[in-house]
Design a protein around this motif. Structure first.
Motif, PDB file in Angstrom:
ATOM      1  N   ARG A  13      53.946  44.184  42.898  1.00 29.84           N
ATOM      2  CA  ARG A  13      54.733  45.352  42.940  1.00 29.84           C
ATOM      3  C   ARG A  13      55.192  46.121  44.207  1.00 29.84           C
ATOM      4  N   TRP A  80      54.171  43.298  32.699  1.00 31.89           N
ATOM      5  CA  TRP A  80      53.976  44.710  32.562  1.00 31.89           C
ATOM      6  C   TRP A  80      52.694  45.135  31.227  1.00 31.89           C
ATOM      7  N   ARG A  82      49.458  45.400  29.788  1.00 32.97           N
ATOM      8  CA  ARG A  82      48.037  45.785  30.441  1.00 32.97           C
ATOM      9  C   ARG A  82      46.859  44.884  30.074  1.00 32.97           C
TER      10      ARG A  82
END
Lengths: 85, 79
Positions: A13, A80, A82
């Motif tokens: 990221r 994305w 969790r």
């Protein structure tokens, strides 16, 4: 998500974000040496982080799917998500 | 800005005249009025990437939170 995996995903990221920021600057400053150097550096780190993550865990993008025996984009967690599912 | 003393008779008392103090901008004389101008961004020392991701920019001079951190903690107004 184990520590190693989230550390790797964070690197994906961070460097991905730096690449996008450099791209936006380079769009209006196409010959800026410092910006080009910055882009190359983070592009490399981004690709390395993505390659490691995809090899060990799951695809970051559909383009990164290795579907020798199953369509991992659907069977493995998305970047994305969790928690493991 | 000092008060002007009109050299010629036409207008003033802040209705503008030749003597009126003109704010010196950085723009060249030929710059047309009535247009908006944005200073051209220069490269600068960037934030470290983990900081940049949280601040939403790699450029410190673009890091302008319109709601100050002290006034608002993580996005909710303090009661």
């Amino acid at each position: 998500m184990d520590a190693e995996r989230s550390k790797l995903l964070k690197s994906v990221r961070m460097h991905g974000f730096a690449v996008v920021e450099a791209q936006l600057f380079l769009d209006s400053h196409p010959t800026c040496k410092e910006a080009l150097e910055y882009f190359r550096k983070h592009q490399k780190e981004y690709e390395e982080a993505v390659a490691k993550y995809e090899e060990k865990y799951a695809p970051i993008t559909v383009g990164g799917v290795d579907c020798d025996d199953e369509w991992t984009w659907a069977t493995k967690p998305w970047p994305w998500e969790r928690s493991e599912n | 800005m000092e008060i002007c003393t009109p050299k010629s008779s036409d207008i003033c008392a802040a209705g503008f005249c030749d003597g009126c103090p003109q704010p010196e901008g950085k723009f060249p004389e030929s710059t047309p009025i009535g247009m908006a101008y944005v200073p051209f961004q220069k490269w600068e020392k960037t934030y470290d990437v983990n900081i940049a991701l949280c601040r939403g920019t790699i450029f410190p001079s673009l890091d302008k939170p319109f709601i100050g951190e002290e006034a608002v903690s993580n996005g909710c107004r303090k009661k």
